[in-house]
Design a protein around this motif. Structure first.
Motif, mmCIF file in Angstrom:
data_model
loop_
_atom_site.group_PDB
_atom_site.id
_atom_site.type_symbol
_atom_site.label_atom_id
_atom_site.label_comp_id
_atom_site.label_asym_id
_atom_site.label_seq_id
_atom_site.Cartn_x
_atom_site.Cartn_y
_atom_site.Cartn_z
ATOM 1 N N ILE A 131 -16.268 12.338 31.910
ATOM 2 C CA ILE A 131 -17.605 11.970 32.545
ATOM 3 C C ILE A 131 -17.943 13.136 33.870
ATOM 4 O O ILE A 131 -19.059 13.367 33.868
ATOM 5 N N VAL B 154 -19.030 4.921 38.469
ATOM 6 C CA VAL B 154 -18.356 5.817 37.660
ATOM 7 C C VAL B 154 -16.957 5.634 37.658
ATOM 8 O O VAL B 154 -16.351 5.780 39.252
ATOM 9 N N VAL C 186 -19.044 5.021 32.742
ATOM 10 C CA VAL C 186 -20.311 4.845 33.672
ATOM 11 C C VAL C 186 -20.526 3.201 33.528
ATOM 12 O O VAL C 186 -20.862 2.595 32.635
#
Length: 115
Positions: free
Chosen positions: A28, A71, A78
């Motif tokens: 991420i 997150v 997320v």
């Protein structure tokens, strides 16, 4: 190619809360922008919240102060934390990733707010 899988949708009463999750196939932290969009029946898909890799998070006026995007880098996930839900929040919610000039979408998860 970034693969996204949403979960956590369902039926909730007005004023209730719901948490959506979006698991990504890539780290991420390396993705330029992660976001949440929604599409209600008969309406266009609209931005709900946007989390850039650098910079401030952006929220639609209709959800500001009720929804929060967060997150977990360790889980490549997320989240969209939704509070004080209203019937007008009813929609299919989609996770989005902007990476290397491409937009990637999850399959969507239905959120229904009704008594």
């Amino acid at each position: 190619q970034v693969q996204l899988v949403e979960s956590g949708g369902g039926l909730v009463q007005p004023g209730g809360s719901l948490n959506l999750s979006c698991a990504a196939s890539e780290n991420i932290f390396s993705i330029n922008v992660m976001g949440w969009y929604r599409q209600a029946p008969g309406k266009q898909r609209e931005l709900v919240a946007r989390r850039p890799r650098y910079g401030s998070r952006i929220y639609a006026d209709s959800v500001r102060d009720r929804f929060i995007v967060s997150v977990d880098n360790a889980k490549n996930t997320v989240y969209l934390h939704m509070n004080n839900l209203k019937p007008e929040d009813t929609a299919v919610y989609y996770c989005n990733a902007e990476q290397r000039g491409y937009n990637y979408w999850g399959q969507g998860t239905q959120v229904t707010v009704s008594s």
